[in-house]
Design a protein around this motif. Structure first.
Motif, PDB file in Angstrom:
ATOM      1  N   CYS A  65       1.027  -1.114  -0.109  1.00 26.76           N
ATOM      2  CA  CYS A  65      -0.054   0.139   0.079  1.00 26.76           C
ATOM      3  C   CYS A  65       0.829   1.329  -0.020  1.00 26.76           C
ATOM      4  O   CYS A  65       1.755   1.361   0.704  1.00 26.76           O
ATOM      5  CB  CYS A  65      -0.804  -0.082   1.408  1.00 26.76           C
ATOM      6  N   PRO A 116      -4.109  -0.024   4.962  1.00 24.49           N
ATOM      7  CA  PRO A 116      -4.719  -1.314   5.732  1.00 24.49           C
ATOM      8  C   PRO A 116      -3.790  -1.759   6.750  1.00 24.49           C
ATOM      9  O   PRO A 116      -2.778  -1.855   6.602  1.00 24.49           O
ATOM     10  CB  PRO A 116      -4.553  -2.512   4.469  1.00 24.49           C
ATOM     11  N   CYS A 159      -7.741   5.461   1.981  1.00 27.81           N
ATOM     12  CA  CYS A 159      -7.714   4.500   0.922  1.00 27.81           C
ATOM     13  C   CYS A 159      -7.810   5.405  -0.457  1.00 27.81           C
ATOM     14  O   CYS A 159      -8.761   5.862  -0.599  1.00 27.81           O
ATOM     15  CB  CYS A 159      -8.445   3.345   1.167  1.00 27.81           C
ATOM     16  N   LEU A 160      -6.960   5.032  -1.338  1.00 24.04           N
ATOM     17  CA  LEU A 160      -6.807   5.721  -2.627  1.00 24.04           C
ATOM     18  C   LEU A 160      -8.214   5.257  -3.432  1.00 24.04           C
ATOM     19  O   LEU A 160      -8.616   6.164  -4.068  1.00 24.04           O
ATOM     20  CB  LEU A 160      -5.705   5.699  -3.440  1.00 24.04           C
ATOM     21  N   PHE A 161      -8.169   3.955  -3.420  1.00 28.09           N
ATOM     22  CA  PHE A 161      -9.379   3.623  -3.976  1.00 28.09           C
ATOM     23  C   PHE A 161     -10.671   3.864  -3.676  1.00 28.09           C
ATOM     24  O   PHE A 161     -11.556   4.376  -4.458  1.00 28.09           O
ATOM     25  CB  PHE A 161      -9.400   1.854  -4.193  1.00 28.09           C
ATOM     26  N   CYS A 165      -5.756   2.820  -7.607  1.00 26.20           N
ATOM     27  CA  CYS A 165      -4.619   1.943  -6.969  1.00 26.20           C
ATOM     28  C   CYS A 165      -5.235   0.434  -6.779  1.00 26.20           C
ATOM     29  O   CYS A 165      -5.127  -0.449  -7.728  1.00 26.20           O
ATOM     30  CB  CYS A 165      -4.563   2.393  -5.709  1.00 26.20           C
ATOM     31  N   GLN A 166      -5.649   0.063  -5.939  1.00 22.46           N
ATOM     32  CA  GLN A 166      -6.128  -1.291  -5.516  1.00 22.46           C
ATOM     33  C   GLN A 166      -4.864  -2.299  -5.470  1.00 22.46           C
ATOM     34  O   GLN A 166      -4.987  -3.564  -5.857  1.00 22.46           O
ATOM     35  CB  GLN A 166      -7.257  -1.776  -6.408  1.00 22.46           C
ATOM     36  N   ILE A 167      -3.825  -1.627  -5.171  1.00 22.71           N
ATOM     37  CA  ILE A 167      -2.636  -2.415  -5.306  1.00 22.71           C
ATOM     38  C   ILE A 167      -2.654  -3.765  -4.472  1.00 22.71           C
ATOM     39  O   ILE A 167      -2.252  -4.690  -4.479  1.00 22.71           O
ATOM     40  CB  ILE A 167      -1.360  -1.780  -4.868  1.00 22.71           C
ATOM     41  N   CYS A 168      -3.323  -3.325  -3.326  1.00 28.36           N
ATOM     42  CA  CYS A 168      -3.303  -4.476  -2.211  1.00 28.36           C
ATOM     43  C   CYS A 168      -4.131  -5.682  -2.645  1.00 28.36           C
ATOM     44  O   CYS A 168      -3.962  -6.807  -2.401  1.00 28.36           O
ATOM     45  CB  CYS A 168      -4.038  -3.848  -0.908  1.00 28.36           C
ATOM     46  N   PHE A 205     -13.524  -4.869  -1.624  1.00 23.23           N
ATOM     47  CA  PHE A 205     -13.931  -3.399  -1.720  1.00 23.23           C
ATOM     48  C   PHE A 205     -15.688  -3.377  -1.821  1.00 23.23           C
ATOM     49  O   PHE A 205     -16.196  -2.190  -1.922  1.00 23.23           O
ATOM     50  CB  PHE A 205     -13.107  -2.540  -2.789  1.00 23.23           C
TER      51      PHE A 205
END
Ligand code: SF4
Length: 940
Positions: free
Chosen positions: A53, A71, A90-92, A98-101, A112
């Protein structure tokens, strides 16, 4: 952790109460739940998402002194052991990017799509325990907080000291990372201060400051620490002893003063203050800790509205002295700091007490919705030991001294050890799951954990074994905290070497461990309550209301105990009315049998099956019961000083209270001198009796009400009107009661001349002797326990040095004694005011009803067992067993010893004295002990 494991507790995080409709026994609670965005059932708390993140957020758990990621999990032992995503950062969630996680999570737990939800819960009772709020930054800014980086709150300091905190337990200044050499603690920040909006005392700050300061001294003995205080309020059980230790053993300096100002000079903090003799001082410190008080929760008003309850003038939950756990709405109860500032043991007791109150409401439906925990079938244990080892850092508690990785590495070299690992906190929920996974992955059949004391966590680790299908007795625990890192805190190499020795010995024993059978014994669903004061009557009534028969035994001719001598309580309620109401309920309850003028001649047995002989007027009576509640009470201490017993003008507070019940008598009193701590706190009694200051304030106010012209002087060492009692202390001062401090080394002198008493004392501020000739001298004499030594011997329960019953654990098991099935409450436990006795009595009843409700109790498997072939029936074991847990029975016309498993405490006295070695202890066989001794002297 235990709550997290229970199949009967559903934990709803990120949730709040939206509305509460209905009535006691049938509420509908509407719960609003925010999403976590991480599925808590899938999350393995691996932390992978936090690594990827890109968003850093302030770590609220660490008081903003550290950063974390969007997170995160608040702390290692958090329950549930699952992460959540901060929706504000959170960016998303904020920018749909994002949603890199998501792809980094191997467990596919990031979700999400989670939405807020509303749940309607049908419940019979509600317990409010929202905790406490924070003192505002505006109040703190008066002490330089926010301007001077090295002025920190005690909560921040707690995080700084903590192994899992921002500096990993290293005590450093926020400004430059240097170790402070001189630290000041300022008490009563946001408490006892009308300018901060809080006139009450927060009750906990004196004690936690002593704890924090003591920990600093343990880590850095050369640090100078001063506590600036108004009154040192350490009235709890054993608290004054801690304070004394802090002064004598750790060299803490206590300065009675309220600091007037803080300024920054160079890189130090200059405090200006006036001491109790009126002298002005300026002193420089490296760091200042503000001992912040407890506020009502931020959302108290909203919660009160939603729950339909009333708050008091300080925005805490409104309760009554004589109904301390009940809110203004029937069926809604309160526990913990929301009821008023309080410490952990008191909060735990209240929580248990509210559980009893809820159980009374729910008694008709008891057991109808219970989910029984199922364990997988126990695995066959292969002859070849396969041992798994887990070594705990306990943050820096162990890891700061013992080289844990070295111990892990060493353990891995020991024969039969097939897996060895370290853990930051072995007691955390994910570590427990880790033990289960380790067993399954490596096909283990024995587990060794090196951590803290087995007293606290052994059952949790054993539970992990059971979850994995292993018998819980295939577990061995090594205490490398108490025995290594604590006692050898300044010898890390030796502590590590000793940890390895202990590990080698534990593994040697573990190789020989074998499964022991789980045993249960039936429980007689009846309780015996000993003592018919307010604590005993409350406990008996609660047990009966929870649906169980109860015997209530009182040695005097009437119920009521000390409550019978009270005419008023500080809050103005009528104790006589409470007494009459509760006595009527007790005497008329079909499930309670009352014995007055009765004594206990004998008690034998064990949890679930006690047998008691009661002395009654016309002989004796034998009863059987499953549990015992000790509410044997206490009495005024009989002082033999200050002319008590020699002059009619010298009374105790209870004797004054009796006079004040007659307004006519009160008008005859002109000057009164009250002497606090008469015979207490290092005199005849070592301890503080906790209730005498409140008693003195109450009687002062009553006297002023009945006779405003009366002059009242209270001579004190510390006025300990903790919590909301402080309001009455202030009222007393406003009404002209004069409070004068005296030093314990220079106590007041009471004399009598020509039939008149005189009190002479030194006024510290004026530095002069003062002599008063009052009409009465009133002594706050403290409380001593009833004579319980015989009872304690019969039950084999321990007493403190002051003859109060000693609880099993101050914080975690405050109403249980070391002997299973025996509970304590009221003055028998320690001196306390009536509201705390009532709460504790409810707590004891809650605990006592657990075995009664279950109908069976599990017996610890570590008990003695007799090899009948080797036994020659000599009876040595029977005569020596302190718990009457071994008896001789006839077998084939010969006498043979036999263990009563439920009574056996596993002490091993029988086994060690048996001349034919016919007795062995489960979990401590001769072979296992010899293997440990050999391992001590060997290398593997
Ligand atoms: S979506 Fe991006 S910002 Fe949000 S938690 Fe996952 S990694 Fe962090």
């Amino acid at each position: 952790m235990e709550a997290g494991r229970s199949p009967n507790i559903k934990i709803l995080t990120n949730a709040g109460l939206e509305s509460l409709e209905g009535e006691a026994g049938n509420f509908t609670a509407r719960i609003h739940r925010e999403p976590r965005f991480i599925d808590e059932d899938l999350c393995t708390a691996c932390g992978q998402c936090t690594m990827y993140c890109p968003v850093f957020v302030t770590d609220g758990y660490n008081e903003g002194l550290a950063i974390t990621k969007a997170p995160h999990k608040d702390y290692a032992q958090a329950v549930p052991a699952a992460f959540y995503i901060d929706p504000k950062k959170c960016l998303f969630l904020n920018h749909e990017t994002c949603q890199i996680c998501v792809p980094t999570c191997q467990a596919k737990a990031i979700d999400f799509s989670q939405k807020e939800e509303w749940l309607d819960l049908n419940v019979g009772a509600v317990i409010l325990a929202p905790g406490f709020g924070r003192i505002s930054d505006e109040v703190l800014s008066k002490y330089g907080y926010g301007r001077f980086p090295d002025v920190v709150t005690s909560l921040e300091f707690e995080r700084i000291m903590c192994a899992s905190g921002p500096s990993k337990g290293e005590i450093i200044r926020p400004s430059d990372g240097k170790h402070p050499k001189k630290i000041a603690f300022l008490q009563c920040i946001g408490s006892r201060d009308l300018t901060s909006g809080n006139g009450y005392c927060s009750s906990v700050c004196c004690m936690y400051s002593i704890k924090e300061a003591t920990i600093v001294k343990e880590h850095a003995p050369d640090t100078d620490i001063c506590l600036f205080y108004m009154d040192m309020r350490t009235p709890g059980k054993g608290f004054d002893a801690s304070r004394q230790r802090a002064r004598e053993q750790y060299g803490l300096t206590f300065i009675r003063s309220r600091v007037a100002g803080i300024s920054e000079i160079d890189d130090r903090l200059r405090l200006s203050y006036v001491d109790r003799r009126g002298h002005h001082h300026e002193e420089d410190f490296d760091m200042v800790v503000l001992s912040v008080g407890l506020e009502s929760p931020d959302d108290a008003q909203k919660l009160a509205k939603v729950a339909g309850i009333k708050l008091n003038e300080h925005d805490f939950c409104r309760t009554q002295t004589l109904l301390p756990l009940s809110t203004t709405r029937p069926g809604v109860y309160v526990a913990g700091a929301f009821q008023g500032p309080k410490d952990i043991p008191e909060s735990v007791m209240q929580a248990m007490g509210t559980a009893a109150a809820a159980a009374e409401v729910l008694r008709e439906v008891r057991g109808t919705a219970i989910v029984k925990k199922e364990y997988p079938p126990e695995m066959e244990v292969a002859p070849e030991p396969r041992i798994g080892v887990l070594v705990c850092h306990c943050g820096i508690n162990i890891g700061g001294v013992v080289n844990v990785p070295e111990v892990v590495e060493y353990a891995a070299t020991l024969d039969n050890v097939v897996s060895a690992d370290g853990s930051l906190y072995a007691c955390s929920q994910d570590s427990q799951k880790g033990i289960k996974d380790m067993i399954e992955k490596h096909n283990l059949n024995r587990v060794v954990v090196a951590a803290c004391t087995p007293r606290t966590h052994e059952p949790s680790f054993q539970e992990a074994l059971r979850d994995a299908g292993l018998n819980r007795c295939l577990f061995e625990m090594v205490n490398i905290r108490d025995q290594c890192s604590w006692v050898h805190a300044h010898e890390p190499a030796e502590a590590t070497a000793k940890a390895k020795d202990l590990m080698r010995m534990a593994v040697a024993k573990a190789r020989l461990l074998y499964p022991l059978p789980e045993q249960t014994v039936p429980v007689i669903p009846k309780a015996l309550v000993i003592g018919g004061g307010i604590a005993g009557m409350t406990a008996a009534l609660s047990i009966a209301e929870q649906g169980f028969d109860c015997f209530l035994v009182e040695k005097s001719a009437q119920l009521g105990g000390n409550l019978r001598r009270l005419n008023t309580v500080l809050t103005g309620e009528d104790p006589k009315q409470l007494l009459s109401e509760i006595e009527d309920k007790v005497r008329s309850h079909p499930r309670i049998r009352v014995y007055t003028s009765a004594g206990i001649e004998d008690i034998s047995g064990y949890i679930g099956n006690f047998s008691t002989t009661i002395n009654v007027e016309d002989g004796t009576e034998q009863i059987g019961h499953g549990v015992v509640v000790l509410a044997t009470g206490g009495k005024e201490h009989q002082v033999s000083k200050y002319l008590y017993g020699q002059s009619k003008q010298v009374l105790t507070q209870l004797e004054l209270e009796k006079i004040l019940s007659s307004p006519e008598e009160a008008t005859k009193i002109h000057d009164v001198v009250m002497i606090q701590c008469a015979g207490s706190r290092g005199d005849d009694l070592s301890y503080c009796s906790k209730l005498c200051c409140g008693q003195a304030v109450k009687n002062s106010l009553k006297l002023k009400e009945l006779n405003p012209k009366a002059n009242v002087y209270v001579l004190y060492r510390d006025i300990r009107t903790y919590g909301f009692m402080e309001d009455y202390y202030r009222q007393a001062r406003e009404k002209g009661v004069v409070f004068v401090e005296y030093e314990s080394s220079n106590p007041p002198v009471v004399s009598e001349e020509g039939g008149r008493v005189a009190v002479e004392f030194t006024d510290i501020l004026l530095g002069e002797k003062v002599k008063i000739e009052p009409s009465l001298v009133v002594l706050s004499v403290g409380v001593v326990p009833s004579d319980v030594e015989g009872l304690a011997k019969m039950l084999k329960v321990p007493l403190t040095a002051d003859n109060f019953f000693l609880e099993a654990h101050v914080k975690l098991r405050p109403v249980e004694l070391a002997v299973a099935g025996v509970y304590v409450c009221g003055l028998a436990h320690s001196p306390k005011p009536v509201d705390e006795s009532i709460s504790q009595a409810k707590a004891a009843s809650a605990k006592a009803c657990i075995p009664l409700a279950k109908g069976v109790v599990a017996v610890e498997p570590i008990v003695s067992s007799v090899d009948k072939d080797k036994c020659i029936g000599c009876g040595i074991c029977e005569s020596l067993c302190p718990f009457k847990a071994i008896r001789l029975v006839k077998a084939d016309k010969k006498k043979k010893a036999e263990t009563i498993a439920a009574s056996c405490k596993g002490c091993g006295i029988c086994a060690s004295h048996c001349p034919t070695m016919a007795i062995s202890m489960g979990g401590f066989t001769n072979e296992e002990i010899v293997a440990q001794i050999r391992a001590f002297g060997g290398s593997h």
